[in-house]
Design an enzyme around this catalytic site. Structure first.
Site, mmCIF file in Angstrom:
data_model
loop_
_atom_site.group_PDB
_atom_site.id
_atom_site.type_symbol
_atom_site.label_atom_id
_atom_site.label_comp_id
_atom_site.label_asym_id
_atom_site.label_seq_id
_atom_site.Cartn_x
_atom_site.Cartn_y
_atom_site.Cartn_z
ATOM 1 N N GLU A 213 0.883 -1.174 0.000
ATOM 2 C CA GLU A 213 0.000 0.000 0.000
ATOM 3 C C GLU A 213 0.908 1.206 0.000
ATOM 4 O OE1 GLU A 213 -1.211 3.250 1.444
ATOM 5 O OE2 GLU A 213 -1.685 2.136 3.285
ATOM 6 N N CYS A 247 -2.150 8.545 3.488
ATOM 7 C CA CYS A 247 -1.825 7.998 2.170
ATOM 8 C C CYS A 247 -2.940 8.220 1.161
ATOM 9 C CB CYS A 247 -1.496 6.514 2.280
ATOM 10 S SG CYS A 247 -2.841 5.527 2.991
#
Length: 481
Positions: A213, A247
């Site tokens: 990720e 993120c």
């Protein structure tokens, strides 16, 4: 921790996983309940550790952004775990009948988790929840930028879990490199794309499958019929949560040309509403994690301004007598609280349009037609997240069809990650694989194909010696298939 000690921790879990290839439902549930106990009984201690690592980061922010998502994921996983573990039956084609077939989900073995610093509890424990649910053993490497949290997690996990079940291994970047090189059965990494490449390269030496990720430049598109005040509030919340160190934060904004001024006004009002006590010393507004990262963000703004961009600082005036005092006992956190900024006139040559910002800076890019906005998104690497605000179903469908991203939230930001049943992950440069929900569970299982043949088998008709009977069988199958 020495290389020998690290190897010993891995070997302990590896032997345990091979000695118990099947982990019963009751034991998996019991491990998850122990993890829930860790959160319920020691949440304040963990939140205080995060506060100490950031300098300024409200325990309430950690409760919402870390603990709430973990509790939702735990509840969802416990509720569905028995069904997820059941063999997945499949229909058997004619030429294999009367055989039966199914997919049996088994633990992989030892799963490594390398956690980031931005949501250090959530991104450490969410993959751990899924890995334990799938029957795996877990080695967790917290970020070296959150040493207080790492120390607390190490002690608490050691109290509640045997080292052959789940073990926390704190350490620096050198330890992380050795960690990634271990022959895990699966490795989960959350962090930057640059470090993700190194992790993938290290894992490839052992043919270790990975879930990465990695973030990236997640766009936010405003449609022409959008309510700017509502959108600005939701965008400001998504951008400024954790001071932009998220993120999936909106990395840049695309909006119809001519609405820049109206959006700037709406965004300023939204920031003032979210942070009425101002920015400096406000515990609801997190500090930038390190002085180095703070200097990097300032350099992005300075370069953009030097190259002709219009940089507008959004600094809400605190209400009288409501501004909280800074907490010097927690270090220089107040000096690292960075006011939000809007950047107009950003160009592709500027660093803030080439790399993930990871801070409270929002470039605003005008577009003429929706196709222009989609072309801009598609010209870059595929993002981890994409956001769209509007009311036109045709425009919404065009955005969903015309872009590829890890996930999407429509008319809000961040919330697709908060849904425990949706897979969370990236695509291409923003990562691969998914955590959360049944798809995350399945990724951390071996999907073993099983076919059970009957005493009577049509497959025997295909055995040699080949002849006229074989030709008749093949002709019949060609008509049926």
């Amino acid at each position: 921790m020495t290389a020998a000690e690290l190897q010993a921790c891995f070997d302990l879990q590896h032997r345990a996983s091979r000695a118990q290839p099947d982990v019963p439902l009751q034991l998996r549930r019991e491990r998850l309940l122990r993890l829930r106990r860790l959160l319920d009984e020691h949440g304040p201690v963990l939140a205080a550790a995060v506060q100490a690592d950031f300098g300024i980061r409200s325990p309430r922010l950690t409760e919402m952004a870390d603990f709430l998502l973990l509790r939702a994921l735990l509840s969802h996983t416990l509720r569905h775990l028995a069904r997820w573990m059941k063999p997945q039956k499949l229909r058997t084609p004619l030429y294999l009948q009367p055989a039966s077939a199914w997919v049996q989900r088994q633990p992989l073995g030892v799963v490594g988790v390398i956690a980031p610093w931005n949501y250090p509890v959530q991104r450490a424990l969410a993959p751990t929840i899924t890995a334990l649910a799938a029957g795996n053993r877990v080695l967790l490497k917290p970020s070296e930028h959150t040493p207080h949290l790492a120390a607390q997690l190490t002690a608490l996990v050691a109290q509640l879990f045997a080292p052959d079940e789940w073990c926390v291994l704190p350490g620096d970047a050198a330890l992380a490199a050795r960690f990634a090189a271990l022959p895990f059965d699966h490795l989960v990494f959350t962090g930057s794309s640059a470090v993700g490449r190194l992790v993938a390269q290290a894992a490839a030496q052992n043919l270790t499958p990975t879930t990465l990720e990695l973030g990236g430049k997640s766009p936010c598109i405003i449609d022409a019929d959008c309510n700017l005040q509502d959108a600005a509030l939701k965008i400001a919340h998504g951008k400024l949560l954790n001071a932009g160190q998220t993120c999936i934060a909106p990395d840049y904004l695309l909006l119809p040309r001519g609405r820049e001024g109206a959006f700037a006004q709406a965004y300023r009002a939204a920031v003032a509403r979210l942070f009425p006590a101002g920015i400096e010393g406000n515990p609801d507004y997190a500090a930038i994690i390190t002085a180095r990262h703070h200097a990097r963000l300032q350099a992005l703004l300075q370069q953009a301004q030097a190259q002709g961009a219009d940089v507008q600082t959004v600094a809400p005036v605190p209400l009288p007598k409501t501004k909280p005092k800074a907490q010097p006992a927690l270090g220089d956190g107040a000096s690292r609280q960075m006011a939000p900024s809007l950047v107009f006139g950003a160009t592709a040559a500027m660093a803030l349009m080439q790399e993930e910002i990871f801070g409270p800076i929002l470039p605003v890019l005008p577009y003429e037609h929706l196709d222009d906005a989609l072309a801009h998104v598609n010209a870059g690497p595929r993002p981890l997240a994409l956001y769209w605000f509007g009311r036109n179903p045709a425009a919404r469908a065009a955005v969903l069809r015309g872009t590829v991203s890890g996930g999407v939230t429509l008319n809000d930001t961040l919330l697709h990650m908060a849904h425990p049943g949706l897979p969370f992950g990236g695509v291409g440069h923003s990562g691969w694989g998914a955590c959360h929900g049944e798809q995350g569970f399945a990724r951390l299982c071996q999907q073993k194909a099983v076919l059970q043949q009957s005493r009577w088998s049509l497959a025997a008709w295909c055995y040699p010696p080949y002849g006229a009977r074989f030709d008749r069988v093949m002709a019949l199958l060609r008509r049926w298939l």
